[in-house]
Design a protein around this motif. Structure first.
Motif, PDB file in Angstrom:
ATOM      1  N   UNK A 248       1.103  -1.499  -0.464  1.00 12.82           N
ATOM      2  CA  UNK A 248       0.136  -0.177  -0.073  1.00 12.82           C
ATOM      3  C   UNK A 248       0.965   1.373   0.238  1.00 12.82           C
ATOM      4  N   UNK A 249       0.061   2.293  -0.868  1.00 21.15           N
ATOM      5  CA  UNK A 249       0.869   3.713  -0.188  1.00 21.15           C
ATOM      6  C   UNK A 249       0.532   4.081   0.610  1.00 21.15           C
ATOM      7  N   UNK A 250       1.793   4.966   1.313  1.00 24.88           N
ATOM      8  CA  UNK A 250       1.925   5.465   2.724  1.00 24.88           C
ATOM      9  C   UNK A 250       0.574   7.247   2.416  1.00 24.88           C
ATOM     10  N   UNK A 251       0.083   7.431   4.183  1.00 25.61           N
ATOM     11  CA  UNK A 251      -0.219   8.152   4.271  1.00 25.61           C
ATOM     12  C   UNK A 251       0.411   9.201   4.459  1.00 25.61           C
ATOM     13  N   UNK A 252       0.954  10.451   3.851  1.00 21.36           N
ATOM     14  CA  UNK A 252       1.497  11.737   4.832  1.00 21.36           C
ATOM     15  C   UNK A 252      -0.022  12.603   5.962  1.00 21.36           C
ATOM     16  N   UNK A 253       1.659  12.771   7.090  1.00 23.32           N
ATOM     17  CA  UNK A 253       0.161  13.888   7.640  1.00 23.32           C
ATOM     18  C   UNK A 253      -1.345  13.116   8.435  1.00 23.32           C
ATOM     19  N   UNK A 254      -1.821  13.558   8.763  1.00 27.76           N
ATOM     20  CA  UNK A 254      -2.830  13.222   9.738  1.00 27.76           C
ATOM     21  C   UNK A 254      -4.250  13.157   8.921  1.00 27.76           C
ATOM     22  N   UNK A 255      -4.262  14.107   7.424  1.00 31.37           N
ATOM     23  CA  UNK A 255      -4.613  13.330   6.319  1.00 31.37           C
ATOM     24  C   UNK A 255      -5.876  12.097   6.794  1.00 31.37           C
ATOM     25  N   UNK A 256      -4.661  10.827   6.137  1.00 26.79           N
ATOM     26  CA  UNK A 256      -5.290   9.398   6.296  1.00 26.79           C
ATOM     27  C   UNK A 256      -5.057   9.428   4.827  1.00 26.79           C
ATOM     28  N   UNK A 257      -4.419  10.311   3.465  1.00 28.93           N
ATOM     29  CA  UNK A 257      -4.766  10.276   2.315  1.00 28.93           C
ATOM     30  C   UNK A 257      -3.363   9.704   2.420  1.00 28.93           C
ATOM     31  N   UNK A 258      -3.435   8.450   1.017  1.00 25.89           N
ATOM     32  CA  UNK A 258      -2.537   7.843   0.341  1.00 25.89           C
ATOM     33  C   UNK A 258      -1.299   8.257  -0.870  1.00 25.89           C
ATOM     34  N   UNK A 259      -1.115   9.546  -0.114  1.00 22.33           N
ATOM     35  CA  UNK A 259      -0.100   9.636  -1.105  1.00 22.33           C
ATOM     36  C   UNK A 259       1.217   9.119  -1.479  1.00 22.33           C
ATOM     37  N   UNK A 260       1.398   8.552  -1.182  1.00 23.14           N
ATOM     38  CA  UNK A 260       3.357   7.961  -0.996  1.00 23.14           C
ATOM     39  C   UNK A 260       4.347   6.600  -1.220  1.00 23.14           C
ATOM     40  N   UNK A 261       4.313   6.564  -2.589  1.00 21.84           N
ATOM     41  CA  UNK A 261       4.472   5.430  -2.744  1.00 21.84           C
ATOM     42  C   UNK A 261       5.989   5.208  -1.833  1.00 21.84           C
ATOM     43  N   UNK A 262       5.852   3.710  -1.074  1.00 23.63           N
ATOM     44  CA  UNK A 262       6.698   2.781  -0.852  1.00 23.63           C
ATOM     45  C   UNK A 262       8.029   2.168  -1.264  1.00 23.63           C
ATOM     46  N   UNK A 263       7.848   1.972  -2.835  1.00 22.34           N
ATOM     47  CA  UNK A 263       8.630   1.667  -3.649  1.00 22.34           C
ATOM     48  C   UNK A 263      10.014   1.445  -3.716  1.00 22.34           C
ATOM     49  N   UNK A 264      11.002   2.892  -3.546  1.00 23.53           N
ATOM     50  CA  UNK A 264      12.148   2.785  -3.436  1.00 23.53           C
ATOM     51  C   UNK A 264      12.106   2.505  -2.395  1.00 23.53           C
ATOM     52  N   UNK A 265      11.996   2.813  -1.642  1.00 25.34           N
ATOM     53  CA  UNK A 265      12.283   2.247   0.362  1.00 25.34           C
ATOM     54  C   UNK A 265      12.579   0.608   0.272  1.00 25.34           C
ATOM     55  N   UNK A 266      11.443   0.474  -0.495  1.00 28.97           N
ATOM     56  CA  UNK A 266      11.012  -0.933  -0.456  1.00 28.97           C
ATOM     57  C   UNK A 266      12.077  -1.552  -0.967  1.00 28.97           C
TER      58      UNK A 266
END
Length: 295
Positions: A248-266
């Protein structure tokens, strides 16, 4: 389209990618001429990407015996997806085996076999269909290795079938990758054959083993854990098998919206360490899961 997908994969440090030929929830597709294939492959070669995996849309249900029109849609569209995959110079088309919709596993398997034979028996494209291991959610077929074997045994052109091994799905179906790693592979090899694995979906699971939930977790944040997933990625038996992240994509802050792809780090994390490192952490991972269950 294809060119944009390749550029995105490059930005993550990937050397292989999986894509859909259009939205996975519908059958709307651009003509092959509009998929930007030549430009995509020119860029891919420069980026060090030499293979792509295509995933068929979720709406294909070859196990459906209730609505003939849905079964007919599935076989017709799968034929076209094979043509599109071949045109895109892909050799692996991942397919969910389907759902029996309450008619029973054996009925669903028989219908899926019928559909695969209808599609493959008159097709000569150099494309393999990779049946995906499923979590057993609802009336899905293909959650057990035995069910996948039944499908493979029933298909006439057995040489055209492969398996897509999804780690989250296998875990959620009840197989103990954490506690009996080699036992799971031995069972798979006995029934189907490890050499038939054409692609591995590397996903952690949000739920305990056998939950039949099919909810992916980011690497190291679920019940499978970093150590076992690294062990799979670095397992020498699968050196030449493409591995795809569906986390899953990650969320930024308290918004809960998943806008950050985790793939580069993973991807970077997966490339670090190998078999010995993964083995060293196995017991720590088991203890972490026990602690989660107690809490």
């Amino acid at each position: 389209m294809f060119l944009a997908s390749v550029k995105e994969a490059e930005s993550y440090g990937a050397n292989v990618l999986m894509l859909y030929t259009g939205a996975p929830q519908n059958t709307r597709r651009k003509d092959i001429e509009e998929l930007n294939i030549t430009a995509g492959w020119e860029y891919a070669k420069k980026a060090g990407i030499e293979e792509i995996i295509v995933h068929a849309p979720y709406i294909i249900n070859l196990a459906n015996t209730i609505k003939p029109e849905i079964f007919e849609l599935g076989t017709s569209f799968l034929r076209k997806e094979i043509k599109r995959t071949a045109a895109m110079r892909g050799r692996i088309l991942v397919l969910h085996p389907g759902s029996h919709l309450g008619e029973g596993v054996e009925t669903g398997i028989a219908q899926a076999v019928k559909g695969l034979n209808l599609v493959l028996n008159d097709n000569e494209d150099d494309v393999y269909i990779a049946l995906e291991t499923m979590a057993g959610k609802g009336s899905e077929i293909g959650a057990s290795f035995e069910e996948l074997k039944m499908i493979c045994d029933g298909v006439d052109k057995k040489n055209r079938l492969r398996i897509c091994f999804d780690t989250c799905h296998v875990h959620d179906a009840g197989y103990d990758l954490v506690g009996d790693y080699e036992g799971v592979w031995q069972e798979f090899d006995r029934l189907i054959g490890i050499d038939r694995i054409a692609v591995i979906h590397v996903n952690d699971s949000l739920n305990p083993r056998g939950s039949h939930k099919d909810r992916h977790a980011n690497i190291g944040r679920g019940y499978i854990g970093m150590d076992i997933l690294k062990r799979i990625v670095h397992d020498e038996r699968f050196t030449d098998v493409p591995k795809i992240l569906e986390t899953p994509w990650l969320s930024e802050g308290a918004s809960g919206k998943k806008t950050i792809p985790p793939y580069k780090e993973e991807i970077a994390e997966m490339k670090m360490g190998g078999f010995e490192a993964a083995m060293g952490g196995t017991f720590r991972q088991e203890e972490r899961i026990k602690k989660q269950n107690i809490e």
